[in-house]
Scaffold this active site. Structure first.
Site, mmCIF file in Angstrom:
data_model
loop_
_atom_site.group_PDB
_atom_site.id
_atom_site.type_symbol
_atom_site.label_atom_id
_atom_site.label_comp_id
_atom_site.label_asym_id
_atom_site.label_seq_id
_atom_site.Cartn_x
_atom_site.Cartn_y
_atom_site.Cartn_z
ATOM 1 N N HIS A 1 -0.996 5.660 7.640
ATOM 2 C CA HIS A 1 -2.136 4.806 7.281
ATOM 3 C C HIS A 1 -2.282 3.721 8.338
ATOM 4 O O HIS A 1 -1.296 3.073 8.693
ATOM 5 C CB HIS A 1 -1.919 4.163 5.913
ATOM 6 N N GLU B 1 0.804 -1.227 0.000
ATOM 7 C CA GLU B 1 0.000 0.000 0.000
ATOM 8 C C GLU B 1 0.843 1.287 0.000
ATOM 9 O O GLU B 1 0.362 2.328 0.405
ATOM 10 C CB GLU B 1 -0.939 0.008 1.208
HETATM 11 MN MN MN Z 1 -4.334 -0.902 4.953
#
Ligand code: MN
Length: 238
Positions: A98, A79
């Protein structure tokens, strides 16, 4: 140290990862990054490693297309495009966190914004943004694992400081690494308070002006919290 990774910032980012874990904002997953101080087209992020285990030598320098500067760099996070595309879209952003912190997720799934319930969360301003991954990618594994999905997330974030990701988690941004860590911690705290206040009645949120004033005030207090958070980590293996 990895290619083009400043040593002092690598240490700070390793500490940031461990602080997030210590506050239960991240578990084995989740990540924090910081834009490179010498080149806005680069950013620093750990290689694929649990945040609590990140050491300065795990920090890798990435380009905004998500590729590592060093061709020999270890395996990256899937990600990383959350970070790369937000840095591309938001020149003001210097750090990104995140996470899948638990109390935020009900708001993401109900399509209800986080709004500043107390002064520590003034950065939420008029409320968090909302990201629906289906609008961009249909049925997916829910991960923002391509530049395309990263761009969709960055569009949803807009000028907000926090975006809730339906069925997944959230992402906060800041004008510095410590501020982004602070925001991740207090977005989670605000979510808990917002849920418990809603059980009592309609919450009275901070006004836009109150949110702005308290956010500015709190930014000046972050070094004090940071010192405590580092102290709480105890002995370090780096
Ligand atoms: Mn995630």
């Amino acid at each position: 140290m990895g290619l083009n990774v400043p040593e002092d910032l690598a240490r700070e980012l390793a500490l940031a990862n461990r602080i997030l874990y210590d506050h239960q904002i991240v578990d084995g997953l989740g990540h924090a990054s910081v834009r490179h101080p010498d080149d806005p087209q680069l950013f620093l992020l750990s290689a694929n490693r649990a945040p609590a285990l990140v050491r300065p030598q795990d920090i890798v320098c990435y380009r905004l297309d998500g590729s590592a500067l060093d061709p020999e760099a270890p395996r990256p996070y899937l990600e990383r495009f959350i970070h790369s595309e937000i840095y591309r879209a938001r020149p003001d952003v210097q750090a990104v966190v995140h996470s899948h912190s638990m109390s935020v997720i009900p708001f993401a799934c109900a399509g209800q914004a986080l709004r500043p319930l107390f002064h520590m969360a003034g950065f939420l301003g008029e409320g968090s943004a909302h990201f629906e991954i289906r609008d961009a990618g249909g049925d997916t594994d829910m991960l923002v694992s391509s530049p395309y999905l990263g761009q969709a997330l960055a569009r949803s974030l807009g000028q907000h400081s926090c975006v809730l990701m339906r069925g997944h988690g959230s992402t906060v941004v800041g004008t510095g690494l410590r501020q982004a860590i602070y925001r991740a911690i207090y977005a989670e705290a605000n979510a808990k308070l917002q849920l418990s206040t809603q059980a009592l009645g309609e919450p009275q949120y901070l006004s836009t002006r109150e949110a702005q004033l308290s956010s500015d005030m709190n930014d000046g207090q972050i070094p004090r919290s940071w010192d405590l958070w580092v102290q709480r980590l105890g002995a370090l293996d780096f």
